[in-house]
Design a protein around this motif. Sequence first.
Motif, short mmCIF file in Angstrom:
data_model
loop_
_atom_site.label_atom_id
_atom_site.label_comp_id
_atom_site.label_asym_id
_atom_site.label_seq_id
_atom_site.Cartn_x
_atom_site.Cartn_y
_atom_site.Cartn_z
N MET A 1 1.24 -1.31 -0.23
CA MET A 1 0.32 0.12 0.06
C MET A 1 1.34 0.73 0.20
N THR A 2 0.91 2.31 -0.71
CA THR A 2 1.98 3.26 -0.54
C THR A 2 0.83 4.56 -0.10
N GLU A 3 -0.40 4.40 -0.42
CA GLU A 3 -1.52 5.29 0.56
C GLU A 3 -2.13 5.27 1.42
N LYS A 4 -2.00 6.61 2.11
CA LYS A 4 -2.13 5.77 3.39
C LYS A 4 -3.67 6.78 3.33
N SER A 5 -4.86 5.73 4.45
CA SER A 5 -6.64 6.14 4.06
C SER A 5 -6.97 5.67 5.51
N ASN A 6 -7.27 6.76 6.05
CA ASN A 6 -8.69 6.70 7.11
C ASN A 6 -9.50 5.38 6.87
N ASN A 7 -9.80 4.73 5.22
CA ASN A 7 -10.82 4.07 5.77
C ASN A 7 -10.58 2.50 4.92
N THR A 8 -9.05 2.76 5.68
CA THR A 8 -8.50 1.22 5.36
C THR A 8 -8.85 -0.10 6.21
N PRO A 9 -9.73 -1.21 5.38
CA PRO A 9 -9.63 -2.77 5.96
C PRO A 9 -9.41 -3.60 6.68
N TYR A 10 -9.52 -3.27 7.84
CA TYR A 10 -8.78 -4.11 8.74
C TYR A 10 -7.90 -3.41 9.96
N TYR A 88 3.37 -17.52 4.67
CA TYR A 88 3.23 -18.97 4.72
C TYR A 88 1.58 -19.70 4.42
N ARG A 89 1.45 -19.00 5.86
CA ARG A 89 0.08 -19.14 6.34
C ARG A 89 -1.22 -18.90 5.36
N ILE A 90 -1.26 -17.68 4.49
CA ILE A 90 -1.42 -17.31 3.39
C ILE A 90 -1.62 -17.91 1.99
N LYS A 91 0.02 -18.56 1.76
CA LYS A 91 -0.22 -19.43 0.20
C LYS A 91 -0.59 -20.39 0.62
N GLU A 92 -1.10 -21.28 2.29
CA GLU A 92 -1.54 -22.43 1.91
C GLU A 92 -2.61 -22.30 2.28
N ALA A 93 -3.17 -20.83 3.00
CA ALA A 93 -4.87 -21.12 2.58
C ALA A 93 -5.59 -20.76 1.35
N ARG A 128 -4.00 -7.70 3.67
CA ARG A 128 -2.96 -7.13 3.54
C ARG A 128 -1.68 -7.78 1.77
N ILE A 129 -2.03 -9.31 2.12
CA ILE A 129 -1.67 -9.64 1.09
C ILE A 129 -1.61 -9.99 -0.03
N MET A 130 -3.00 -10.16 -0.05
CA MET A 130 -4.43 -10.29 -1.40
C MET A 130 -4.30 -9.45 -2.21
N GLY A 131 -4.94 -7.98 -0.97
CA GLY A 131 -5.85 -6.99 -1.66
C GLY A 131 -7.26 -7.29 -1.76
N GLU A 132 -7.87 -8.60 -1.47
CA GLU A 132 -8.81 -8.26 -1.24
C GLU A 132 -9.12 -9.47 -0.26
#
Length: 144
Positions: A1-10, A88-93, A128-132
């Motif tokens: 993420m390059t821009e800061k946003s006050n509406n950032t999920p999670y 690594y957790r996300i890769k397996e998920a 954070r990793i996948m953007g969705e």
Amino acid sequence: MTEKSNNTPYNIKEKKEKNAAYRSLIRAELADELYDKILNIIVVEKKYRDKDISAKGLAVELKTNTRYISAVINSRFNTNFSCLVNEYRIKEALHRMKDKRYANMTIEEIGDSVGFANRQSFYASFYRIMGETPNSYRKRNNGK
């Protein structure tokens, strides 16, 4: 993420770069040895699935200290301990969400099975990793 946003999920915050002098003091041979051992424990033995894994626990297992663990992970993996484990957790998920053998598992069960302590930490790391979200990823990849 390059821009800061006050509406950032999670409540995702940008990673801050830290400059710690001890990171450059570790001998290359020791760093190589620790790198191989860390890779073996986290990846090959799949310790990332352990909800209680910590840099401190890894340091104890490797008979070293957390500063060395941190220095090696920062210099060789280009990330910090938590992010490394979560990657690594996300890769397996991701694999499990596409694999028909896990089709009956809920998103939360998949997150739990790969080592996340709770739904919130799984969703935040995934986003954070996948953007969705995990749900949107699963729907997009399985048509569910």
